[in-house]
Design a protein around this motif. Structure first.
Motif, mmCIF file in Angstrom:
data_model
loop_
_atom_site.group_PDB
_atom_site.id
_atom_site.type_symbol
_atom_site.label_atom_id
_atom_site.label_comp_id
_atom_site.label_asym_id
_atom_site.label_seq_id
_atom_site.Cartn_x
_atom_site.Cartn_y
_atom_site.Cartn_z
ATOM 1 N N GLY A 93 0.906 -1.332 0.079
ATOM 2 C CA GLY A 93 -0.118 -0.027 0.021
ATOM 3 C C GLY A 93 0.778 1.307 -0.037
ATOM 4 N N GLU A 98 1.768 3.553 -1.759
ATOM 5 C CA GLU A 98 1.785 4.366 -3.198
ATOM 6 C C GLU A 98 2.278 5.816 -3.107
ATOM 7 O OE1 GLU A 98 -2.222 4.068 -4.128
ATOM 8 O OE2 GLU A 98 -2.281 1.809 -4.791
ATOM 9 N N ILE A 153 1.841 8.862 -2.912
ATOM 10 C CA ILE A 153 0.654 9.807 -2.451
ATOM 11 C C ILE A 153 1.299 11.280 -2.509
ATOM 12 C CG2 ILE A 153 -0.780 10.403 -0.839
ATOM 13 C CD1 ILE A 153 -1.067 7.641 0.051
ATOM 14 N N ASN A 193 -5.479 5.952 0.308
ATOM 15 C CA ASN A 193 -4.541 4.919 -0.140
ATOM 16 C C ASN A 193 -5.614 3.553 -0.218
ATOM 17 O OD1 ASN A 193 -2.494 3.230 -0.763
ATOM 18 N ND2 ASN A 193 -1.540 3.726 1.104
ATOM 19 N N GLU A 210 -3.654 -0.150 0.393
ATOM 20 C CA GLU A 210 -3.478 -0.442 1.853
ATOM 21 C C GLU A 210 -4.925 -0.874 2.396
ATOM 22 O OE1 GLU A 210 -1.774 1.968 5.799
ATOM 23 O OE2 GLU A 210 -1.854 2.806 3.901
#
Length: 1651
Positions: free
Chosen positions: A1421, A1423, A1425, A1438, A1441
């Protein structure tokens, strides 16, 4: 030997009975074990007949069976050996077994059988063995037969009474004697025949044994013990001798026994014949029987004797040959082993030498390393010291300090202080000793600079032109003469004056470098004698033992010579060598001490003694005699050359090893072993001693050679180096060439000396032949000269008379009025009288002839210690004063640095300005917001700023006044005056030392010259003149309490400084009032220095004038006495000579300078006495002239030294005052700069405050004002900031009809309540979806696109998820509804499975939530962001996640606490694929745990697959799926291309197969209220049948490859739908494309959904 045999029997042969050395004889006494040993080697076939009994008959039987086999092996065995073994005689069984061991080993190596050995045995030996065996058997049978016959004879004997004696007895006796003689002749003939037969047999045996000796010797050598030595050989020889002796004794005993038996037999025969005769007379038949028995017995005895003799001789011969061969084999084996040991020893010695070389190299490296480390430490110390003093002196290090540090660095002394040496204990420590050495070194360097007037004591420019001579030659001559009187006469050299062409030298080198060999070859070609130290020592010892020196007197003389000459052995030998005989020393000297003793023994001179004598003659350093200051020539070397044969250590070791090897081979050659053993023992012992000492000799040479090399290289280089790592001939040629060259050099040298001597002789003969030269001056002008001298002396009397008031102490200057302040030493020198004699020769010059009249013996013994004490005290005082000056310089630097730093710290002391600024800032910021723009308020704030500024200015003014007061306190301290006073006292002490030296020198010269005039020394009661010192404190001290006069210090007060006019200023620039006092005090100190120097200079001049006045007065007395004598002369005197004294007397009386002289009676003086008086007068004049010249030189030198001290004192004081004034000015500069910077910081603060007042803004950051620094501290805020806005939590938005995490969680909880097992009926599933879509009362379970689905569309959606036409897996629905998420590859699924198994340590197949999160899935998770810049905007959601956590909730079993997840079941869900077959293979791979290779399908199947792929909906069009599908297709293609041959060999069980194909399970009751759900797999029976068809009757696991070949499995894989991903979004997309529906969405809603 017993241990070796026991080991052989017990371990190798493993006989039936364990044998030990103690029970060896007992174990083999029966012969059974011997037979067992032979049986193990297949030599005793009849071993079954042997008996283990210890009865005598059994033993005899065993040995009779052993005899042929032992003879076959060549083992010596006979009746005696058997008897010794059977009676357990010590060593008999061991000896036999040892021979048997050798023979068996030989047989084992040859590999022959018993039959082959018997056939190869010579015929004679076979016959002999058979004869021996037959003889042994016949002997045994003969004994038995003899016993039987004797029994029969005894039984047949009839006792007949003895008849009476008659005359027939004599005839019978005569007959008996004849019979005995005949029998004796027969026995002798038989013995001769027997011996001849034995000789023939022995010859046959020798010819047969020669062929077998070669092979037997080689085999025996290998079996012999290789460890022996000379003692063992001697033991063998001794044993052979003992055996021979025993054999002779045994032969004698045998013959004696035979004779006894013969005698007994004869007696028995005689008795028997008598009985026979009687029986014959009585019975004829009985007599015949007896005669037959008797003849048979005699014949048998003869046979036994003959066989025993043959057998015994054969044994003797075999034993001799065997012993000889054993000795040869043993020697050969020992030689071979000794050679191996020798080579190993040589290697060990080389290794030891290499280790020693490494240790020496390591020691040298450690020495150099420690030296470099010490140098590096000293470099670091010097660098840090320089850095420290750069800081102390502002990068202006004095030259003297740097010079001292360099001296310490070059001397290897530490620069930093190691310990305090103020009060040294009785036993000082090492650090204190080092400090004392440092102090002495610096004192010596300072004294040399002071003495030579260089460095710190270099001459000023104005004094360079007036530099006096550096040495008083007259004083040096006086001291040298006095010293010669006290020293013993020098030792004369014993070097012969007669030059010889004989060459003397030595050859040195390591052991075995070729010295002796080269010298022996050189001795053959040249008439030289070789002197070897070993030969000389042996000759001396031999002479001592032979007592060649019989005379005791001669011995006493030689002992006396030995005490004088340490080199006994070489001097004695050399004394035996003729003078013209050349000689060379072989390997001597080996140490430096030996070289020194040899040099002293040959030349009689010692270099160290010569150097010591030279130092003693130059004991004075203040005055040197130029004529005697020449260096004593070092005598030439006693040797003409010293040759070094240089060779490496390895070569030396190789040479000794080669020599030992050659000696060893010569010694151990078997041909002449008996000849060379005794002859070469001595050489071998010597070589062995050298071999043992080679390492020590090499090390000793390496240690001593550097000293010897230096000895032979200085002062005359006689060393010659030759490379000896060559062959003998080349080395000899080199040595020969060098020797010839040296002989030629010696010849040229001797010829040159002879030519010089001849030239000197010619010059001497020419000088004698020349006529004598007339005297330079006639004696008659002497009276005129004396008159001229007297007039000059009288004229000089006026000067001391005028300066008489000044000749006293320095205090007498006040009586003559005011003296000028400065007086140059030239003025004082002018006051001295002019030279007494105006001669062409100046006293002290090179042409001047010194007066060397005899002086009393007690004068040198007093004056030499007096001068030594004077010189030592002078040097010690100078060093002490210079040391104090050096330490004072360090103190000055440290004090000035401390003053600067302390004043800087004082300027940087804390103030309270920041408190006022902080208070003002707090008041400023506390103003209400509505008053910021009010003009009156601003005016008030400006006024407050002005008040703050005034208050801060007051603080700065007060700090400035305090700093100025602190500076004045520092200036007004007494440190400068005390330091100047101490320095002046040190320089005055230097003046005092010069004065003391001058006064002591004056007194020494006075005593010396008065002693030459035979006058009594004058008792000088006057005290030495003292230079006054400066009184540092103001205390009043009475004159009786002090020994040195003190001068009070004149301190200039500020009031007196203002009243006095300004004089010459030494300070540059503007001077404030505080520094004027410093300058005035400096002028007063300068005047005090000048006055003191003037007093010391005047005192020296006065002392010289007084000495000259005293000399004139004594001369006047002598002249008056001479005048009295001249008046009384009546004859032999010239008239002119009479008038001149009268004229002198009238002049003297007119002047009134001489006292009245009484008239003397007339004395008559002869011409001889007159000439003697004139000579004495000339001598007195020369003495006075020389004395006066020495005294004037000392006066000039002392005056120059005093002036130099005065100049250096003034320069030192000026430099010190300049440094101190510079510091005071620097303090003033710092004070002003500090004040200005503080005022500038206050102005900056005012500007900032006025800016914020005008802009109506608060001052949030702290205003920092500390001393001279002002800034706005951005790290400290005086009031807090407003709180930042709170960011809202992230919110997931609907996008493209995808369910949010919250909607998925709601559906999952709803389905979990309805069907906890995951299977629900299709109708119930459709109803739940329809209710959620139609009855959406704010629950928000589905996105907006799902809310428009109708019932037919929901039923179509349900049909895509139906498992068995009745049920739906709602977990699979939620998994599809949660798309998009990264679809895993097969490798990622397997990796995830392995991670779960690693977390599942108990292998239960389930994990908890923590383990699940720790293991992770194939995606994370994390990523990227992007955080929005607007703080009010929430963070992006997210989704991945939250999806990971949702998957756990989706597949976990919540009936357990805590919830557990079956990770294999979950991964089977993720194994779904758009391709049905690929999905099944992925599921099989997950279930087995490894990759399952897919079978290559037919083209029809491929076409079917392509058609099925065309029907895949837009799921494949999504970006995630397209990427994953492309990767998986590429991966599949690679796998299909690379399928190995042994693929799919893993086994799969029935349970695993059912777990994969669980879609066929029928749910009998899916109601949520059902008590339990009974499921049954529809493929179970089919799978059982498949396993049985494939050979697994008990349903054991089978290989996957075999299973995949079954038709049912292939069909099942092709049509199994559970692992296919249905496309449910196609329904939603089709719904969006339907136009004009009732549920058509508005444009605003569409845009919102798009967003």
């Amino acid at each position: 030997m017993s241990d070796i045999l026991c080991q052989w029997l017990n371990q190798e042969l493993k006989v039936s009975q364990t044998v030990s050395p103690k029970s060896f004889a007992k174990a083999f006494a029966s012969g059974y074990l011997i037979g067992e040993v032979l049986h193990k080697f297949d030599l005793q076939d009849d071993f079954s007949e042997f008996s283990e009994s210890r009865v005598a008959s059994a033993k005899l039987h065993n040995f009779s069976l052993l005899e042929p086999t032992l003879h076959l092996l060549g083992v010596q065995f006979d009746q005696n050996v058997a008897q010794s073994i059977m009676t357990e005689k010590p060593g008999a069984a061991t000896k036999l077994l040892y021979q048997l061991y050798i023979a068996l080993q030989k047989k084992k190596k040859s590999g022959m059988t018993a039959l082959e050995m018997q056939t190869l045995q010579p015929l004679t030996s076979v016959r002999l063995q058979s004869m021996k065996s037959e003889a042994f058997r016949e002997q045994r049978l003969g004994r038995r037969r003899q016993n039987e016959i004797m029994a029969k004879i005894q039984a047949a004997i009839i006792q007949i009474p003895k008849p009476a004696s008659n005359r027939t007895l004599k005839a019978l006796e005569a007959q008996k004697m004849m019979k005995k003689k005949k029998e004796a002749e027969d026995v002798a003939n038989e013995i001769k025949k027997f011996e001849a037969l034995i000789k023939k047999d022995l010859q046959a045996k020798e010819s047969a044994s020669k062929t077998s000796l070669d092979t037997a010797g080689q085999m025996t050598t290998d079996l012999l013990n290789t460890y022996s030595d000379d003692d063992y050989i001697k033991k063998i020889q001794k044993r052979l001798e003992e055996d021979a002796l025993a054999r002779e004794q045994r032969e004698k005993r045998r013959r004696r026994l035979l004779m006894d038996q013969l005698i007994a037999h004869e007696a028995q025969e005689e008795a028997y014949r008598e009985e026979q005769l009687i029986n014959r007379l009585m019975r004829q038949s009985q007599q015949e029987r007896r005669i037959a028995v008797q003849l048979m017995h005699v014949r048998h005895e003869k046979e036994v004797l003959w066989q025993n003799r043959i057998f015994r001789e054969k044994q003797y011969e075999e034993r001799r040959l065997k012993d000889f061969q054993d000795a040869l084999d043993r020697e050969a084996a020992l030689a071979k082993q000794a050679k191996i040991d020798f080579e190993e020893q040589a290697l060990r010695e080389k290794a030891v030498h290499e280790q020693i070389a490494v240790e020496r190299a390591q020691a040298r490296y450690q020495k150099h390393y420690s030296l470099c480390a010490e140098i590096l430490d000293h470099i670091l110390d010097l660098s840090t010291k320089v850095a420290d003093y750069r800081m102390l002196t502002n990068n202006l290090i004095p030259y003297k300090l740097m010079h001292d540090w360099k001296e310490l660095f070059f001397s290897g002394k530490p620069i930093y202080e190691q310990a305090k040496i103020m009060h040294l204990p009785a036993k000082p420590s090492e650090e204190q000793i080092i400090e004392v050495e440092k102090r002495d070194l610096l004192d010596g360097k300072d004294y040399e600079e002071y003495k030579n007037m260089v460095g710190e004591w270099s001459l000023p420019e104005e004094m360079v032109d007036n530099l006096p001579p550096s040495n008083n030659n007259i004083l040096g001559h006086v001291l040298h003469r006095l010293l010669e009187k006290t020293l013993p006469p020098p030792v004369e050299s014993t070097i012969p004056d007669v030059s010889s062409f004989a060459i003397k030298g030595c050859i040195l080198g390591k052991t075995f470098s070729g010295k002796t060999t080269s010298l022996k070859s050189l001795q053959k070609d040249f008439p030289i004698q070789i002197l070897s130290i070993d030969t000389l020592v042996q000759e001396a010892i031999q002479a001592f033992h032979d007592k060649e020196e019989a005379s005791e007197t001669l011995l006493d003389q030689q002992e006396a010579k030995e005490k004088d000459v340490p080199g006994l052995k070489h001097s004695n030998k050399e004394s035996q060598v003729p003078v013209d005989q050349s000689w060379i020393l072989d390997g001597f000297p080996m140490t430096l001490n030996q070289a020194k003793l040899l040099e002293e023994a040959l030349t009689g001179c010692n270099r160290e003694q010569i150097e010591l004598e030279a130092k003693r003659t130059q004991i004075s350093t203040l005055a040197i005699d130029p004529s005697a200051s020449k260096e004593v020539p070092v005598p030439p070397s006693a040797l003409d050359f010293a040759m070094l044969l240089d060779i490496s250590d390895i070569s030396s070791l190789n040479r000794i090893n080669d020599i030992m090897a050659e000696a060893f081979l010569c010694k151990t050659s078997p041909e002449d072993i008996s000849l060379h053993v005794a002859a070469e023992n001595k050489d071998q012992d010597e070589n062995q001693i050298l071999k043992d000492q080679i390492q020590h000799r090499i090390i000793g040479f390496l240690d001593n050679w550097p000293f010897l090399e230096q000895w032979f290289s200085e002062p005359e280089n006689i060393l010659i180096k030759v490379n000896a790592d060559i062959d003998k001939e080349s080395l000899y040629q080199k040595v020969k060439e060098i020797f010839v060259t040296e002989m030629q050099k010696k010849k040229n040298k001797v010829n040159k000396k002879l030519e010089e001597k001849e030239a000197k002789k010619k010059e001497a003969s020419l000088a004698e032949a020349a006529p004598p030269t007339p005297p330079a001056s006639p004696p008659h002008p002497e009276p005129e000269k004396e008159k001229e001298i007297t007039l000059q002396r009288e004229a000089s009397k006026t000067h001391p008379a005028k300066g008489k008031p000044q000749s006293g102490s320095p205090k007498g200057k006040s009586q003559g009025g005011k003296q000028p302040v400065k007086k140059s030493p030239a003025d004082s020198i002018d006051t001295s009288p002019p030279p007494v004699i105006t001669s062409l020769l100046k006293p002290g010059s090179e042409e001047w002839v010194y007066v060397n009249e005899p002086i009393p013996e007690e004068i040198p013994s007093f004056l030499v210690p007096y001068w030594e004490l004077t010189e030592s005290s002078y040097i010690q005082n100078i060093k002490t004063v210079l040391r104090h000056l050096r330490e004072n310089q360090h103190n000055v630097i440290a004090y000035l640095y401390e003053v600067r730093t302390s004043f800087q710290h004082f300027l940087m002391r804390p103030d309270h300005k920041q408190d006022f600024v902080a208070h003002w800032q707090a008041d400023f910021n506390s103003l209400p917001d509505d008053l910021w723009d009010d003009e009156e308020t601003k005016a008030e704030l400006h006024q407050r700023v002005n008040d703050l500024r005034d208050r801060l200015w007051d603080i700065c003014d007060a700090r400035k006044e305090e700093a100025e007061q602190e500076r004045l306190d520092i200036i007004n301290e007494s440190w400068l005056q005390d330091t100047i006073g101490i320095a002046m006292n040190h320089f005055f002490s230097l003046m005092q030392a010069e004065m003391n030296r001058f006064q002591d020198t004056k007194r020494l010269l006075q005593d010396y010259y008065r002693a030459m005039e035979n006058k009594i020394p004058i008792e000088d009661n006057k005290k030495f003149i003292r230079v006054p010192l400066v009184q540092l404190d103001g205390k009043d001290i009475s004159e009786s309490q002090i020994k040195i006069p003190l001068v009070p210090r004149i301190s200039i007060s500020p009031e007196t400084a203002m009243s006095k006019p300004k004089t010459k200023s030494i300070l540059k620039g503007k001077i404030d009032n505080s520094l004027e006092n410093v300058e005035l005090n400096f002028e007063a100190d300068e005047k005090l220095v000048m006055d003191t120097w003037q007093q010391a200079s005047s005192a020296v001049s006065n002392m010289v004038a007084a000495e000259i006045h005293q000399m004139v007065m004594e001369e006047e007395k002598d002249n008056q006495q001479v005048d009295m004598r001249e008046k009384s002369m009546q004859t032999g005197v010239n008239k002119k000579a009479k008038k001149e004294p009268k004229k002198q007397k009238t002049d003297k009386k007119a002047k009134g300078k001489s006292p009245p002289i009484a008239e003397a009676s007339p004395v008559f003086i002869s011409p001889e006495e007159m000439a003697e008086m004139e000579r004495k007068n000339e001598l007195k004049l020369k003495i006075k002239e020389e004395h006066l010249a020495a005294l004037q030189f000392e006066e000039i030198s002392t005056q120059f030294r005093l002036e130099l001290i005065k100049a250096k004192t003034l320069a030192f004081l000026e430099d010190l005052v300049t440094k101190v004034v510079d510091v005071y000015k620097l303090m003033e500069k710092w004070l002003g700069e500090r004040y200005l910077s503080e005022m500038a910081s206050i102005e900056k603060l005012t500007e900032v405050a006025r800016y914020h007042i005008e802009t109506s803004t608060k001052i949030q950051y702290e205003l920092y004002l500390n001393q001279e620094d002002f800034f706005i501290n951005g790290n400290i805020k005086v009031f807090p900031d407003s709180p930042p806005p709170v960011r809202p939590p992230p919110v997931e938005k609907e996008a493209n009809g995808t369910l949010t995490i919250e909607q998925l969680n709601n559906l999952q909880s709803h389905f979990l309540d309805m069907a906890p097992k995951g299977i629900i009926g299709n109708k119930a599933f459709t109803d739940i979806l329809l209710d959620s879509v139609t009855l959406n009362l704010g629950t928000n379970n589905f996105p907006s696109s799902w809310m428009q689905l109708t019932q037919p569309e929901l039923q179509e959606l349900t049909s895509l998820l139906i498992v068995n036409s009745e049920f739906v897996d709602w977990r699979k629905f939620l998994l599809l509804a949660s798309l998009p998420w990264p679809i895993p590859l097969e490798e990622e699924l397997l990796e995830t499975l392995q991670r779960f198994k690693a977390m599942d340590k108990e292998q239960l197949g389930v994990v908890t939530f923590e383990q699940y999160m720790q293991a992770g899935l194939w995606f994370t998770g994390d990523e990227e962001i992007k955080i929005p810049e607007n703080p009010l905007e929430p963070l992006p959601f997210n989704r991945q996640e939250h999806l990971i956590e949702f998957f756990f909730r989706l597949f976990a079993d919540y009936e357990k606490d805590p919830p557990q997840l079956d990770y294999t079941q979950m991964l089977l869900y993720f194994a779904c694929h758009p391709d049905t077959v690929e999905g099944v293979y992925r599921a099989l791979s997950v279930a087995i745990g490894t990759h399952v290779f897919r079978r290559i399908e037919t083209p029809a199947l491929i076409v079917e697959k392509t058609s099925s792929f065309t029907n895949i909906s837009t799921l494949e069009g999504s970006p995630e799926y397209e990427e994953n599908g492309r990767e998986e297709r590429e991966f599949k293609e690679e796998k299909e291309e690379e399928i190995p041959e042994n693929a799919n060999t893993e086994k799969i069980s029935m349970e695993t197969l059912l777990k994969v194909f669980q879609g066929g399970t029928e749910a009998q009751d899916c109601d949520r209220f059902a008590s339990q759900l009974k499921t049954e797999n529809i493929y179970y029976e089919n799978f059982i049948k498949i396993f049985q068809d494939l050979g697994a009757k008990n349903l054991e696991p089978i290989e996957v490859a075999v299973l995949l070949k079954h038709p049912f499995i292939q069909d099942l894989i092709s049509h199994y739908p559970d692992y296919k991903i249905p496309d449910i979004k196609i329904i939603l997309q089709r719904r969006e494309r339907v136009p004009g529906s009732d549920e058509e969405r508005s444009p605003s809603r569409l845009t919102e959904e798009k967003k």
